[in-house]
Design an enzyme around this catalytic site. Structure first.
Site, PDB file in Angstrom:
ATOM      1  N   ASN A   1       0.832  -1.204   0.000  1.00 40.73           N
ATOM      2  CA  ASN A   1       0.000   0.000   0.000  1.00 40.73           C
ATOM      3  C   ASN A   1       0.865   1.252   0.000  1.00 40.73           C
ATOM      4  O   ASN A   1       1.926   1.294   0.622  1.00 40.73           O
ATOM      5  CB  ASN A   1      -0.927   0.006   1.218  1.00 40.73           C
ATOM      6  CG  ASN A   1      -1.872  -1.176   1.197  1.00 40.73           C
ATOM      7  OD1 ASN A   1      -2.013  -1.829   0.170  1.00 40.73           O
ATOM      8  ND2 ASN A   1      -2.495  -1.471   2.329  1.00 40.73           N
TER       9      ASN A   1
ATOM     10  N   ASP B   1      -0.530   4.236   0.862  1.00 44.70           N
ATOM     11  CA  ASP B   1      -1.339   5.254   1.542  1.00 44.70           C
ATOM     12  C   ASP B   1      -0.762   5.765   2.857  1.00 44.70           C
ATOM     13  O   ASP B   1      -1.252   6.755   3.409  1.00 44.70           O
ATOM     14  CB  ASP B   1      -2.778   4.737   1.767  1.00 44.70           C
ATOM     15  CG  ASP B   1      -2.823   3.390   2.516  1.00 44.70           C
ATOM     16  OD1 ASP B   1      -2.005   3.178   3.441  1.00 44.70           O
ATOM     17  OD2 ASP B   1      -3.689   2.561   2.176  1.00 44.70           O
TER      18      ASP B   1
ATOM     19  N   HIS C   1       5.843  -0.505  -2.720  1.00 44.87           N
ATOM     20  CA  HIS C   1       5.423   0.236  -3.917  1.00 44.87           C
ATOM     21  C   HIS C   1       5.499   1.745  -3.728  1.00 44.87           C
ATOM     22  O   HIS C   1       4.856   2.492  -4.450  1.00 44.87           O
ATOM     23  CB  HIS C   1       4.008  -0.197  -4.325  1.00 44.87           C
ATOM     24  CG  HIS C   1       3.935  -1.639  -4.763  1.00 44.87           C
ATOM     25  ND1 HIS C   1       2.759  -2.345  -4.880  1.00 44.87           N
ATOM     26  CD2 HIS C   1       4.926  -2.514  -5.111  1.00 44.87           C
ATOM     27  CE1 HIS C   1       3.032  -3.584  -5.283  1.00 44.87           C
ATOM     28  NE2 HIS C   1       4.328  -3.718  -5.421  1.00 44.87           N
TER      29      HIS C   1
ATOM     30  N   CYS D   1      17.554  12.080 -10.149  1.00 41.87           N
ATOM     31  CA  CYS D   1      17.427  13.475  -9.697  1.00 41.87           C
ATOM     32  C   CYS D   1      16.631  13.508  -8.401  1.00 41.87           C
ATOM     33  O   CYS D   1      15.540  12.955  -8.326  1.00 41.87           O
ATOM     34  CB  CYS D   1      16.736  14.329 -10.764  1.00 41.87           C
ATOM     35  SG  CYS D   1      16.405  16.008 -10.200  1.00 41.87           S
TER      36      CYS D   1
ATOM     37  N   PRO E   1     -11.198 -12.072   2.898  1.00 42.98           N
ATOM     38  CA  PRO E   1     -12.575 -12.573   2.756  1.00 42.98           C
ATOM     39  C   PRO E   1     -12.727 -13.542   1.596  1.00 42.98           C
ATOM     40  O   PRO E   1     -13.705 -14.280   1.530  1.00 42.98           O
ATOM     41  CB  PRO E   1     -13.403 -11.302   2.513  1.00 42.98           C
ATOM     42  CG  PRO E   1     -12.438 -10.245   2.147  1.00 42.98           C
ATOM     43  CD  PRO E   1     -11.102 -10.625   2.679  1.00 42.98           C
TER      44      PRO E   1
END
Ligand code: OAD
Length: 252
Positions: A102, A104, A119, A132, A217
């Protein structure tokens, strides 16, 4: 939660001194952030490489930037849920390394100290020019429709995330591998286990004889291979696992 907690998994967790948690988009789903491959997932009805590849960015930087900007504002409004909180709380009783796909930042927001972001992070930008560092910084707020901003060097800025066809951040897989080698148990939560190299990590753990507990799930390609697999939402199963492990006699 639908599945029963496997007693052996609870006992393994209660005895563990070191845990690696591999997480994916499903762990943030209960914070209101869509997954990628679900019915309402980000990849529904789009070509992922248009939004998440260097070629897509070169073709239409404004569209790619706008898509990430809308995700960034949703993520800024999101809060960690009990799955993130549980992993942070487990640090009181064992070493925990969170290896996440994730971008986030919610594991850090929840207080997890060791988070390997395979990631990258959507909260940061960097220069699109390899090597850079002049453009490193926070993802900026820009008025809608504005051109994506430029780095001081003149190249475009881009989200500091890994796109299809790109390498993972340097050294991160080595760090994840090292954490795995020292783990007593590996928890895999909220990932479809189809994106490599992340999906290879639990397989490497199993090969090394380290038990793997999956929480999802739905069934995934990992399900038949995992030591235990629990069908349920991470925000419910993880707190229940922690409580059950705490209640074990002689829990560490
Ligand atoms: P996916 O969208 O592929 O899978 C999400 C998984 O979470 C599915 O297996 C769902 O069943 C499960 N899930 C949904 N809600 C859940 C909940 N509340 N609790 C637990 N599990 C739940 O997301 P990832 O596996 O993270 O990469 O995807 C991996 C990578 O593919 C992403 O990092 C992204 C994407 O392309 C890049 O952008 C580079």
């Amino acid at each position: 939660m639908t599945g029963e907690l496997p007693g052996e998994a609870v006992r393994a967790l209660s005895r563990a001194r070191s845990l690696v948690a591999l997480t994916g988009a499903g762990v943030s789903e209960e914070s209101g952030i869509p997954t990628f491959r679900g019915g309402d997932g980000f990849w529904k009805g789009v070509r992922p490489e248009d939004l998440a590849s260097p070629e897509g960015f070169a073709r239409d930087p404004a569209m790619v930037w706008a898509w990430y900007a809308s995700r960034v504002s949703a993520i800024r409004a999101a809060r960690p849920n009990p799955a993130h909180d549980t992993l942070a709380r487990l640090e009181r009783r064992m070493r925990v390394t969170v290896v996440t796909q994730n971008v986030d930042g919610l594991h850090r927001d929840a207080g997890s100290a060791t988070v390997l972001e395979l990631h990258g992070s959507i909260r940061r930008v960097r220069c699109h020019r390899q090597g850079c560092r002049d453009g490193d910084g926070r993802f900026p707020d820009l008025p809608d429709g504005d051109d994506p901003p430029r780095c001081r060097c003149g190249e475009r800025l881009r989200p500091d995330v890994v796109w299809f066809g790109e390498m993972l951040p340097e050294g991160i897989l080595d760090a994840a591998g090292e954490a795995l080698r020292g783990a007593d148990i590996v928890l895999v939560a909220g990932t479809s286990s189809v994106v490599y190299p992340a999906a290879a990590l639990p397989l490497a753990a199993l090969e090394a004889g380290i038990p793997v507990l999956e929480v999802n799930p739905e069934e995934t390609p990992l399900t038949p291979l995992a030591t235990w697999s629990v069908r349920g939402l991470a925000g419910r199963v993880l707190p229940a696992l922690r409580e059950a492990a705490d209640a074990e006699p002689g829990a560490s």
